[in-house]
Design a protein around this motif. Sequence first.
Motif, mmCIF file in Angstrom:
data_model
loop_
_atom_site.group_PDB
_atom_site.id
_atom_site.type_symbol
_atom_site.label_atom_id
_atom_site.label_comp_id
_atom_site.label_asym_id
_atom_site.label_seq_id
_atom_site.Cartn_x
_atom_site.Cartn_y
_atom_site.Cartn_z
ATOM 1 N N ASP A 174 56.859 -18.210 66.323
ATOM 2 C CA ASP A 174 55.595 -18.946 66.178
ATOM 3 C C ASP A 174 54.989 -19.310 67.529
ATOM 4 O O ASP A 174 53.778 -19.210 67.738
ATOM 5 C CB ASP A 174 55.846 -20.218 65.348
ATOM 6 C CG ASP A 174 54.583 -21.032 65.159
ATOM 7 O OD1 ASP A 174 53.511 -20.435 65.063
ATOM 8 O OD2 ASP A 174 54.674 -22.274 65.113
ATOM 9 N N GLU A 175 55.856 -19.707 68.466
ATOM 10 C CA GLU A 175 55.370 -20.183 69.757
ATOM 11 C C GLU A 175 54.773 -19.074 70.623
ATOM 12 O O GLU A 175 54.006 -19.335 71.546
ATOM 13 C CB GLU A 175 56.490 -20.889 70.526
ATOM 14 C CG GLU A 175 57.642 -19.999 70.971
ATOM 15 C CD GLU A 175 58.618 -19.669 69.848
ATOM 16 O OE1 GLU A 175 59.531 -18.845 70.078
ATOM 17 O OE2 GLU A 175 58.460 -20.245 68.744
ATOM 18 N N VAL A 176 55.087 -17.832 70.315
ATOM 19 C CA VAL A 176 54.552 -16.723 71.121
ATOM 20 C C VAL A 176 53.477 -15.933 70.377
ATOM 21 O O VAL A 176 52.905 -14.990 70.928
ATOM 22 C CB VAL A 176 55.687 -15.762 71.559
ATOM 23 C CG1 VAL A 176 56.681 -16.493 72.454
ATOM 24 C CG2 VAL A 176 56.389 -15.160 70.349
ATOM 25 N N PHE A 177 53.196 -16.335 69.143
ATOM 26 C CA PHE A 177 52.170 -15.640 68.360
ATOM 27 C C PHE A 177 50.791 -15.913 68.957
ATOM 28 O O PHE A 177 50.392 -17.062 69.147
ATOM 29 C CB PHE A 177 52.215 -16.123 66.909
ATOM 30 C CG PHE A 177 51.180 -15.479 66.022
ATOM 31 C CD1 PHE A 177 51.289 -14.147 65.660
ATOM 32 C CD2 PHE A 177 50.084 -16.212 65.563
ATOM 33 C CE1 PHE A 177 50.337 -13.549 64.847
ATOM 34 C CE2 PHE A 177 49.127 -15.623 64.749
ATOM 35 C CZ PHE A 177 49.260 -14.290 64.392
ATOM 36 N N LYS A 178 50.050 -14.878 69.264
ATOM 37 C CA LYS A 178 48.766 -15.009 69.948
ATOM 38 C C LYS A 178 47.559 -14.875 69.016
ATOM 39 O O LYS A 178 46.422 -15.040 69.453
ATOM 40 C CB LYS A 178 48.661 -13.947 71.052
ATOM 41 C CG LYS A 178 49.772 -14.018 72.100
ATOM 42 C CD LYS A 178 49.787 -15.376 72.799
ATOM 43 C CE LYS A 178 50.881 -15.411 73.870
ATOM 44 N NZ LYS A 178 50.947 -16.744 74.530
ATOM 45 N N GLY A 179 47.806 -14.585 67.753
ATOM 46 C CA GLY A 179 46.693 -14.397 66.824
ATOM 47 C C GLY A 179 46.160 -15.706 66.270
ATOM 48 O O GLY A 179 46.558 -16.796 66.679
#
Length: 206
Positions: A174-179
């Motif tokens: 979740d913390e690296v999701f860029k969308g």
Amino acid sequence: RSFLSVGLLLLCSSCYFTFLRTSYASKDNLEVLIIGAGISGINIAKRLNDIGVKNYKILEEGSGLGGTWFWNKYPGCACDIPAVLYSFSWHYNPAWTKKFPEADEIQEYMEDAANAEKITPHIQYNTKVVKCAWKEEEGKWKVETSDGATYEANVLVNATGLLHQTITPKFEGDEVFKGVKMHTARWDRSIDLKGKKVGVIGTGCS
């Protein structure tokens, strides 16, 4: 001490409004606060109008009335009850466009009903209630909002619902999701999903 929740209202509204009519010497001195401008809040306001109570205020967290139909605007959001049954008994609508109307049409219907009954001027938008306390010495409810303002009333009605409350789950990565991340109760219609890969969390109606 007068406090009414939505569930109690649905069960004994006639008894309760009879109590309001007979328990106060003057309706001019009766102060009522309603939390929420959804279906229940609007209906309560109509009943107050009917018995001659003028001094009431509806505190609404959102920038518009409608409750769940104001907050939920995701694609396909609609009522699963036929429109002729999902209507106020005091405000008929022969112009429903569908048997199962969508969110925008229901909200427009509620706005029309509130305007017709002169309820809209009693609504204070963008006002989130954070605390309610009964003051025994004064015989009044004290209500605090997120902007630091306070309100007092003889009668407090909780007309808040549950279907606009958001819970956003955490997931691995979740913390690296860029969308873009959206909750169905906070849908952003400006986002174009065409050609995009969409992941859905949850298997409920929404």
